[in-house]
Structures are given as C-alpha cells and as structure tokens.
Design a protein around this motif. Structure first.
Motif, PDB file in Angstrom:
ATOM      1  N   PHE A  78       1.422  -1.250  -0.310  1.00 55.70           N
ATOM      2  CA  PHE A  78      -0.415   0.367  -0.198  1.00 55.70           C
ATOM      3  C   PHE A  78       0.805   1.632   0.033  1.00 55.70           C
ATOM      4  O   PHE A  78       0.715   2.191  -0.247  1.00 55.70           O
ATOM      5  CB  PHE A  78      -0.991  -0.039   1.078  1.00 55.70           C
ATOM      6  N   TRP A  79       1.911   1.176   0.731  1.00 53.49           N
ATOM      7  CA  TRP A  79       2.246   2.996   0.961  1.00 53.49           C
ATOM      8  C   TRP A  79       3.721   2.651  -0.287  1.00 53.49           C
ATOM      9  O   TRP A  79       4.029   3.581  -1.369  1.00 53.49           O
ATOM     10  CB  TRP A  79       3.639   1.966   1.880  1.00 53.49           C
ATOM     11  N   LEU A 102       1.160   4.791  -2.673  1.00 60.12           N
ATOM     12  CA  LEU A 102       0.815   5.595  -2.343  1.00 60.12           C
ATOM     13  C   LEU A 102       2.098   6.328  -2.646  1.00 60.12           C
ATOM     14  O   LEU A 102       1.517   7.489  -3.207  1.00 60.12           O
ATOM     15  CB  LEU A 102       1.257   5.963  -0.890  1.00 60.12           C
ATOM     16  N   VAL A 103       3.192   6.055  -2.516  1.00 59.99           N
ATOM     17  CA  VAL A 103       4.516   6.529  -3.319  1.00 59.99           C
ATOM     18  C   VAL A 103       4.397   7.035  -4.432  1.00 59.99           C
ATOM     19  O   VAL A 103       4.257   7.857  -4.880  1.00 59.99           O
ATOM     20  CB  VAL A 103       6.004   5.980  -3.477  1.00 59.99           C
ATOM     21  N   ILE A 161       1.587   7.162  -6.345  1.00 58.40           N
ATOM     22  CA  ILE A 161       0.558   8.260  -6.479  1.00 58.40           C
ATOM     23  C   ILE A 161       0.982   8.984  -6.511  1.00 58.40           C
ATOM     24  O   ILE A 161       0.578  10.114  -7.412  1.00 58.40           O
ATOM     25  CB  ILE A 161      -0.465   7.451  -5.787  1.00 58.40           C
ATOM     26  N   LEU A 162       1.432   9.715  -5.617  1.00 59.72           N
ATOM     27  CA  LEU A 162       1.669  11.214  -4.746  1.00 59.72           C
ATOM     28  C   LEU A 162       2.932  11.690  -6.431  1.00 59.72           C
ATOM     29  O   LEU A 162       2.833  12.510  -6.439  1.00 59.72           O
ATOM     30  CB  LEU A 162       3.033  10.698  -3.741  1.00 59.72           C
ATOM     31  N   VAL A 190      -0.242  12.356  -8.614  1.00 64.08           N
ATOM     32  CA  VAL A 190      -0.555  14.197  -8.112  1.00 64.08           C
ATOM     33  C   VAL A 190       1.173  15.467  -8.267  1.00 64.08           C
ATOM     34  O   VAL A 190       0.241  16.609  -8.396  1.00 64.08           O
ATOM     35  CB  VAL A 190      -0.112  13.731  -6.279  1.00 64.08           C
ATOM     36  N   MET A 191       1.566  14.712  -8.093  1.00 62.33           N
ATOM     37  CA  MET A 191       3.128  15.692  -8.649  1.00 62.33           C
ATOM     38  C   MET A 191       3.661  16.231 -10.610  1.00 62.33           C
ATOM     39  O   MET A 191       3.087  16.901 -10.591  1.00 62.33           O
ATOM     40  CB  MET A 191       4.564  15.370  -8.368  1.00 62.33           C
ATOM     41  N   HIS A 232       1.382  14.701 -12.456  1.00 65.12           N
ATOM     42  CA  HIS A 232      -0.024  14.526 -13.280  1.00 65.12           C
ATOM     43  C   HIS A 232       0.193  13.899 -14.431  1.00 65.12           C
ATOM     44  O   HIS A 232      -0.286  14.276 -15.402  1.00 65.12           O
ATOM     45  CB  HIS A 232      -0.347  16.447 -13.427  1.00 65.12           C
ATOM     46  N   ILE A 274      -5.720  -6.275  -2.563  1.00 69.69           N
ATOM     47  CA  ILE A 274      -5.192  -4.715  -1.223  1.00 69.69           C
ATOM     48  C   ILE A 274      -4.472  -2.968  -2.709  1.00 69.69           C
ATOM     49  O   ILE A 274      -5.593  -2.404  -2.373  1.00 69.69           O
ATOM     50  CB  ILE A 274      -3.801  -4.857  -0.672  1.00 69.69           C
ATOM     51  N   THR A 308      -8.288  -1.604  -3.218  1.00 70.00           N
ATOM     52  CA  THR A 308      -8.760  -0.818  -2.626  1.00 70.00           C
ATOM     53  C   THR A 308      -7.758   0.913  -2.089  1.00 70.00           C
ATOM     54  O   THR A 308      -8.523   1.481  -2.235  1.00 70.00           O
ATOM     55  CB  THR A 308      -8.657  -1.145  -1.011  1.00 70.00           C
ATOM     56  N   VAL A 309      -6.524   0.358  -2.686  1.00 64.46           N
ATOM     57  CA  VAL A 309      -5.898   2.003  -1.944  1.00 64.46           C
ATOM     58  C   VAL A 309      -6.671   3.080  -3.893  1.00 64.46           C
ATOM     59  O   VAL A 309      -6.318   3.657  -3.604  1.00 64.46           O
ATOM     60  CB  VAL A 309      -4.103   1.806  -2.307  1.00 64.46           C
ATOM     61  N   MET A 348      -5.706   0.385   6.087  1.00 65.11           N
ATOM     62  CA  MET A 348      -6.659   0.490   5.081  1.00 65.11           C
ATOM     63  C   MET A 348      -8.423   0.640   5.761  1.00 65.11           C
ATOM     64  O   MET A 348      -9.379   0.862   5.101  1.00 65.11           O
ATOM     65  CB  MET A 348      -7.645  -0.982   4.436  1.00 65.11           C
ATOM     66  N   GLU A 398      -4.679   9.539   2.116  1.00 66.78           N
ATOM     67  CA  GLU A 398      -5.376  10.022   0.874  1.00 66.78           C
ATOM     68  C   GLU A 398      -5.570  11.231   1.072  1.00 66.78           C
ATOM     69  O   GLU A 398      -5.952  11.586   0.415  1.00 66.78           O
ATOM     70  CB  GLU A 398      -7.246   9.176   1.294  1.00 66.78           C
ATOM     71  N   LEU A 400      -2.810  13.060   0.176  1.00 68.13           N
ATOM     72  CA  LEU A 400      -3.065  13.165  -1.672  1.00 68.13           C
ATOM     73  C   LEU A 400      -3.568  14.233  -2.164  1.00 68.13           C
ATOM     74  O   LEU A 400      -2.433  14.782  -3.155  1.00 68.13           O
ATOM     75  CB  LEU A 400      -3.019  12.159  -2.089  1.00 68.13           C
ATOM     76  N   GLU A 402      -0.694  17.062  -1.905  1.00 67.20           N
ATOM     77  CA  GLU A 402      -0.025  17.017  -1.913  1.00 67.20           C
ATOM     78  C   GLU A 402       1.024  16.421  -1.154  1.00 67.20           C
ATOM     79  O   GLU A 402       2.316  17.992  -1.000  1.00 67.20           O
ATOM     80  CB  GLU A 402       0.753  18.044  -2.533  1.00 67.20           C
TER      81      GLU A 402
END
Lengths: 334, 295
Positions: A152-153, A156-157, A159-160, A164-165, A167, A265, A268-269, B233, B252, B255, B258
């Motif tokens: 999951f981490w 997240l990274v 996605i970040l 997010v950064m 795009h 998993i 869900t993330v 979760m 979440e 995010l 940022e």
C-alpha cells in the motif's frame, strides 16, 4: 507404477468437493457468529432510528432470525439453483453486482500474473547467468529492498509522484467518467495498479528461479555438457532451465491466489472497481450474501490452483511423488 | 625484501602458509541493520524524552504544516506533530510485531511438536491442514477476520495476526522434531516419565530453535507490515491509537493536498525497520544453513 486416470482424477475431484464444502461451512459460520449487525448494510444509518419490532421484522424478512444451520441449508439450496441472494448493500442480485466488476479484476490480475510469470523467469535467468557479478548483485539488493516495501505504501508513493506531482497518470478508478469504452483511457488507469501488482511478487519468484537454476548448475550433468563442448547458453537454456520449468509452473499455479490477494489490496488503494474493493466493503458492512459468494470464489480458486499445482507436480515431474513435501511450503515460507 | 627476492637471492622458500583461516563469521554480520534497528527501537522506547509535542494533540491552528523548525517532520491533516507521532506510534507498531510473533511462535511450537511426535495419520492430517492454511494469502485472511471482528485494538490485532501466521514455522518445527524424536535422549526422557511440555522445552526446543530463528524474525517483519496495511485500510487501529499504519491512513487526504511528508516520513521509518529485520533474518538463515551443511 501406472495409475488409473479415472481413480486418480476422481480422487482429486473428491478432495476438491470436500474442501469446498468445508470452506463454505466455515465461512458461513464465522461470518455469522461474529459481532456486527448486517442490518446496518441493508438499511444504513436508518437502523439506529428503528424500533425493536421493526428490527425484528427486518430480520425475519432477511431470514436472519433462524438458527445458523437452517440458514446454511437454505443458502445451500438456493445456491444449487444458482440464486445467491441479494446484496444487502446494493439491493441487487449478488451475481449481478459481481458480474459488473469481475472483468476489471480479471484484467488487472490476469495481465499482472502473466507479467510476473514472464518477468520473474527473465530476471531469474539473468541473475543466474551473471551469478555474483554486478548485475546479479544489484538485482538481488534491489529485489530485497523492494520486497520490504508494503504494497500500500508503494502505491501511495507512486500515486504521489506520478499522479499528484507530475500529473502523468490518473490516481484512481478504472476509467474517467464518459470514457467507459475508451481503451486508451482504461490502459492509463491500469498502469499504476499493474506496476504495483507485478513489482510486489516479481522478485520473490525471480529469486526462486535464480536459486533453483544455481542449484542445477552445480549438478554433474552440467560438467558433462561442458566437457562435450556445449556453450554456457546451451547448457543453461537447454538443460538447466528445462529441469526447473515443471516445478516453476506448479509453483506459479499455487501462486495465483497470492497474486490475486495482492490485487485486492491494490484495488482498495486505487479505488479500482473490482472484486477486491467489493470484498473489502462486504466484509466491512457485513453484507453476508456478498461476502459468502466472494469468499467461496476466492477459496475455490485457492483450492483449484493447489490441485492443479499438485497434478502438474505429480504428472510432469515423475521424480516428485505425491506424498513428498508439497512445493507449497516453499512458496509461502521463504 | 619480499619473499620472491629472498628466494632468488638466498634460496629461502616461503614457509608453507598457515591452514586457511576460518571464514570470519562477523564479516557478513549485518552491522548497519542491527544498529539502525537498535536506534529505532531505543528511540521508540524512550519516546517521552524525544517528543517535542503531545502526539495526540490536535493542533488545529497548525494543521498540514510542512516540516519546519518547530514541527521537525511537519504536522498531519489533523494537526498532530509527526515527529512525536513517529516515536510514540513506533512503540505500538513494534509492540504488535512482537506480540503477534510471540502468539504465532507459541502456536507453531506446540502444533509443530505435536505433529512431529504424533502417529503418522494424525501427522498427515495436521500437515494437510497447514498446507491448506498456507495456500490462503495471509493478508486476506487477516483482513477477513479483522473486518468481521470489527473495531480493533492492539491486543485483538496482535491475536488476529498471530493466529494467521504460524503455519510456516510449524512446518519447519515438525520436520525437525520428526528427525530427532527417536533419538536416545528423547526416548530416555520419555521412559523416565517426562511429560510432553518437559520434553518439548528440554530436548526438542533447543534443537529446532536455530532453524526457526530467521522465520521468527521474518514473522515480526510480516506482523508489522500487516498491522500497517490493516490500519491504513481503516480496518486496523483507529486514528486515535497512533501507530505508523494509522498515521498513514491519513494518506488519502494528504494526497489531495500534496503533503508528501505525511506519506513519506512514517513510510520511510516503516520500510527502514522492515529492511533491517529482513537483513537480520537473512543473516540468521545463512547461519542456520551453514551449520546444517557442516554437520
């Protein structure tokens, strides 16, 4: 020893059926004995305002007031007719809800599985070829590092960074609104989850291939091949690889549920509309009928893949006998 | 003068070299991992000394602040200081890791020894069961159980993780016990009326402890990973109980704004800890294997 194929497969089928039955009883009992109110998922917040009588009536309507074994028999009867009940949360047939989502999961886990399978093979061979030289060392270090990062981490990274950064890629869902049939759009949404699914399992199997290959290269027949004048390539691909492939394939068969579990998993993330998010919701909100079907699906897959793995083991590679320790232990204990 | 020169001039041959030195065991000892692990564990133990703020305090004036001199690692979306939270939360993450491992190891030792000593049919049955157990992805099982149990706390979470992760250790123990169960000392102990737990503690355990050590370490790693995944979760520890996982469950929201520090800082600590445990585990595995092959 020659075995009668009918007896052989009949026995396997029997084991399969018994396991599925035991599984269904276990899941049914555990989910129903656990604390938590299924009415919550059916009526939502309104439950709090309902009177005792109303709750009783609702329970009766959903058949939740009978003893569990009666509920189970009723479930079994309906299931035999193909009726798995309605989802308390979606107020739709369970099969319909699942049907609308299973495609997404199959795409994600199917392609993910294939990529893992081939990637691990490639990486493993690469590592074995350059044993203890720098490509092997870098890959081993990197792989160990990667396997330490919780799924999951990593998601997240990624996605970040990428969503997010930079795009570059979308961060969630399976497609943008209004782009349901746009393949490119779907692929864009698939990239990040797919990367996670593959990365999560890649090294584990690559490392296994590497070690098995290295073990093979220590065998005497390699020396014979060398003295015959065969090249390194011919020995590694023509002999060593051939020897480890059957066991690799059977291990990969057993690994299907693990790859699928990883997808759950990741889904869900990324709020990817698939079976994973659905099972998470159904377990969380005590959506019994849904949970039951999803658990059975996953469970049947687990049992089925194990059987396939065993059969491959026993049929293709006659060196392995049925009652020797199963390869499953190797997959999960390392 | 070098040896070669001596030989050409005077004809002195070099002494036959000393027998090859034993490979230095400490050479591949994972120093960095052990030291890092020690620092993290110590800091978490003495969190009170390090903490600059109350980790549970919701500082609504300073929410989502990037790392600066007052909030060394910034604050999360609820205004809690991450620097303090890391040490305070690490304590809970590590506690769960150890508690869960303790539970799973205890189950594994008893189950594995019983299976190892038991008659063949019972042994087969018990091992079948572990095989089925192993083929189910562990994290899914934990998720399923925890989701059904509802609200979690440190104890329930440790139990759930513990009861789902004993199988692989049990298998190894069973194999080891099978090998030594007919040795003279075990038989002798039995003849003298030694009970099961006496034999287990006195004769069996010392024999299999080396071979399960690395799995135990890996189990700690797995438990900490599972805890963080579950808490992330929203099915593990609730937000009020600070652990690395529950700190990440704000990710979440982070995010959208940022706020990289909310995601990267607790995660880095988590990954570092897991990495240290893996390295130590791998070292123990190599050590155990080396012993086996020498025998």
């Amino acid at each position: 020893m020659k075995r009668n194929p009918f007896v052989y497969y009949g026995k396997k089928a029997l084991i399969f059926l018994v396991s599925v039955f035991v599984l269904s009883v276990a899941v049914f009992y555990i989910s129903r004995l656990a604390p938590g109110d299924p009415l919550m998922s059916y009526y939502g917040e309104r439950v709090e305002k309902m009177s005792v009588e109303e709750k009783e009536a609702a329970r009766e309507k959903l058949g939740l007031d009978d003893p569990i074994h009666i509920q189970y028999v009723r479930w079994l009867e309906n299931a035999a007719k193909g009726d798995f009940g309605i989802s308390y949360k979606y107020k739709q047939d369970v099969t319909e809800v699942i049907g609308s989502r299973i495609g997404n999961t199959l795409i994600l886990s199917g392609i993910g599985f294939l990529l893992t399978f081939l990637g691990a093979l490639g990486l493993g061979i690469l590592c074995a070829w350059y044993e203890d030289k720098w490509p092997d060392r870098i890959l081993c270090k990197g792989g160990t590092f990667l396997s330490c990062i919780p799924e999951f981490w990593l998601s997240l990274v990624l996605i970040l960074v990428f969503a997010v950064m930079l795009h570059w890629l979308p961060s969630s869902g399976a497609y943008d609104v209004g782009h349901k049939n746009d393949i490119l759009n779907r692929i864009e949404h698939l990239i990040l989850p797919m990367v996670i699914v593959v990365l999560q399992h890649l090294w584990y199997y690559a490392y296994m291939i590497r070690n098995k290959l290295l073990e093979e290269t220590r065998a005497d027949y390699v020396l014979l091949g060398k003295s015959k004048g065969l090249s390194k390539k011919q020995i590694l691909f023509g002999h060593c690889l051939r020897n480890i492939l059957p066991s690799y394939i059977s291990i990969m068969a057993i690994s299907v549920p693990h790859v699928l579990g990883g997808t759950y998993i990741v889904e869900t993330v990324f709020s990817y509309p698939g079976i994973g998010t659905l099972s998470y919701e159904s377990a969380r909100y005590h959506d019994y009928n849904m949970l039951m079907v999803l658990c059975m699906m996953t469970g049947i897959l687990v049992i089925f893949c194990n059987l396939i793995g065993q059969i491959i083991n026993e049929r293709i590679d006659p060196r392995i006998r049925a009652n020797e320790t199963n390869e499953a232990s190797e997959v999960t204990s390392g | 003068m070098t040896e070669k020169e001596l030989f050409t001039q005077v004809g002195i041959r070099p002494e036959p070299s000393a027998p090859a030195k034993k490979p230095n065991r400490l050479a591949d000892f994972p120093w960095i991992s052990v030291i890092l692990l020690g620092i993290i564990v110590l800091c978490c133990l003495f969190a009170e000394v390090l903490m600059t703020k109350d980790p549970g305090y919701l500082d609504l004036k300073n929410y989502n602040v990037a790392p600066n001199s007052e909030f060394l690692f910034g604050t999360d979306t609820l205004g809690r200081d991450i620097f303090s939270g890391i040490w305070y939360g690490g304590r809970i993450s590590i506690t769960i890791g150890f508690l869960a491992t303790l539970i799973s190891t205890a189950i594994a030792v008893v189950y594995g020894s019983v299976s190892g000593i038991a008659p063949a049919w019972l042994d087969t049955l018990m091992m079948r069961f572990t095989e089925i157990f192993l083929s189910v992805p562990g994290l899914l099982l934990v998720l399923f159980l925890q989701a059904i149990l509802g609200e979690a706390n440190v104890i329930t979470l440790s139990i759930v993780i513990g009861v789902t992760s004993w199988a692989s250790i049990a298998k190894v123990i069973r194999t080891e016990v099978r090998q030594i169960r007919n040795s003279e000392y075990v038989v002798a102990s039995k003849c003298m009326g030694g009970r099961f737990f006496h034999i287990l503690g006195r004769h069996l355990a010392p024999n299999f402890i080396a071979s399960i050590m690395f799995m135990v370490v890996m189990n700690v790693r797995g438990a900490i990973g599972s805890e963080s995944t579950l808490s992330f979760m929203g099915m593990g520890l609730p937000l009020e109980i600070i652990s690395w996982g529950s700190m990440l469950s704000l990710a979440e929201k982070a995010l959208m704004t940022e706020s990289w520090w909310i995601i990267l800082i607790p995660g880095t600590f988590l990954v570092t800890l897991l990495m240290c445990l893996t390295n130590i585990g791998n070292y123990l595995r190599k050590k155990a294997n080396r012993k086996e092959s020498n025998l």
